[in-house]
Design an enzyme around this catalytic site. Structure first.
Site, PDB file in Angstrom:
ATOM      1  N   ASP A 117      -6.364  44.693 -39.556  1.00  0.00           N
ATOM      2  CA  ASP A 117      -5.951  44.114 -38.277  1.00  0.00           C
ATOM      3  C   ASP A 117      -5.504  42.663 -38.407  1.00  0.00           C
ATOM      4  O   ASP A 117      -5.903  41.952 -39.334  1.00  0.00           O
ATOM      5  CB  ASP A 117      -7.118  44.156 -37.286  1.00  0.00           C
ATOM      6  CG  ASP A 117      -7.400  45.561 -36.768  1.00  0.00           C
ATOM      7  OD1 ASP A 117      -6.801  46.530 -37.287  1.00  0.00           O
ATOM      8  OD2 ASP A 117      -8.245  45.691 -35.863  1.00  0.00           O
ATOM      9  N   HIS A 262      -9.636  43.191 -42.043  1.00  0.00           N
ATOM     10  CA  HIS A 262      -8.650  42.266 -41.474  1.00  0.00           C
ATOM     11  C   HIS A 262      -7.842  41.627 -42.600  1.00  0.00           C
ATOM     12  O   HIS A 262      -8.402  41.293 -43.660  1.00  0.00           O
ATOM     13  CB  HIS A 262      -9.335  41.177 -40.651  1.00  0.00           C
ATOM     14  CG  HIS A 262     -10.131  41.714 -39.505  1.00  0.00           C
ATOM     15  ND1 HIS A 262     -11.431  42.158 -39.649  1.00  0.00           N
ATOM     16  CD2 HIS A 262      -9.810  41.891 -38.196  1.00  0.00           C
ATOM     17  CE1 HIS A 262     -11.876  42.586 -38.474  1.00  0.00           C
ATOM     18  NE2 HIS A 262     -10.924  42.431 -37.577  1.00  0.00           N
TER      19      HIS A 262
END
Length: 294
Positions: A117, A262
């Site tokens: 992400d 992430h």
């Protein structure tokens, strides 16, 4: 995209068709009763935002334009999943509209999904892409529009390598706190950037912090996207150490698991090193790392 702007004409028809067609191929994922894994009904205590490198502001017009055409400026956000809560009122939306996100893969043996992400970030995303390429693995990248608009080459590299590029909003806000027009702008502006760069709009989206609400499901459906959450959270945004991230992935590994990591939003060097360690181990253990098809 101005805040009250709606998809129109041919683009709306295509996205409605994509949403309606999702039911024929969505069997790869299963739903869970929880709205997002690892959350509670109370918001977590405030945490300092992780340091982020300065980045240029979004264009004054086009993707990310907010009220009165003002751009949505890059934000400083916390990478901590939070719970969702639906507003007391909501408008009707085009079917099908999910009431909760997909959380895991179903009925596909030892298949797992790796997802990243908040990028793309030129400091960490290229290294993650290189590692995935070295092992012939495809993953999902849920990008923020404010990052994607400045790094179109990385979006194209993701697509060329067979990865799925999903929508993670424009500026990583807490979606349930926003009015419908702002949710539409956050998701619609990011979809527009992806579509202009790759030639097709994203088919998947993930709410920042894992904070979903009914409006986000409705607007996502209007844009032709399905909601995807996760099964295993590496909590790499806390920078717990490479070994801890590796342990969380290997301990949580199992048939149907979707892993959350992430590639932006702070120092992601631990995430990069962890991927290089756990990816070959997952492959050796017989896991097939792949992406959904719609």
């Amino acid at each position: 995209m101005k805040k009250d702007q709606m998809p129109s004409g041919r683009r709306m028809v295509l996205r409605i068709a994509a949403a309606l067609g999702a039911t024929t191929t969505i069997g790869l994922f299963s739903l869970d009763r929880a709205v997002a894994p690892g959350t509670t009904n109370a918001a977590p205590p405030a945490r300092p935002s992780p340091p982020r490198a300065p980045r240029p502001a979004a264009p004054a017009a086009g993707p990310g334009a907010g009220a009165a055409g003002r751009p949505m400026a890059p934000s400083s956000y916390r990478l901590q999943p939070m719970t969702s809560y639906a507003p007391p009122r909501f408008r009707r939306a085009l079917p099908p509209v999910r009431q909760r996100p997909f959380l895991r893969v179903s009925g596909t043996g030892n298949t797992m999904v790796l997802s990243f992400d908040d990028g793309p970030d030129p400091r960490y995303t290229p290294a993650i892409l290189a590692t995935l390429r070295a092992y012939g693995v495809r993953a999902m990248f849920f990008v923020c529009g404010e990052m994607a608009v400045h790094h179109p080459d990385m979006l194209r590299e993701m697509a060329d390598d067979g990865h799925v590029v999903g929508n993670h909003s424009w500026s990583h806000p807490l979606i349930p706190k926003l009015p419908p027009s702002r949710i539409r702008a956050e998701l619609g502006s990011t979809s527009d950037v992806i579509e202009r760069t790759l030639g097709s709009a994203p088919l998947w989206y993930r709410a920042p912090y894992g904070a979903w609400n009914r409006l986000s499901f409705e607007i996502g459906a209007e844009l032709g996207m399905e909601p995807l959450a996760w099964t295993v959270d590496t909590l790499d945004w806390q920078e717990p150490g490479t070994a801890t991230i590796v342990d969380r992935v290997l301990t949580g590994a199992g048939p149907g698991v979707v892993v959350l990591s992430h590639d932006a939003g702070g120092d992601r060097s631990q995430t990069v090193r962890a991927l290089r360690t756990y990816l070959p181990r997952l492959i050796d253990e017989g896991y097939h790392l792949t992406v959904p098809r719609r």
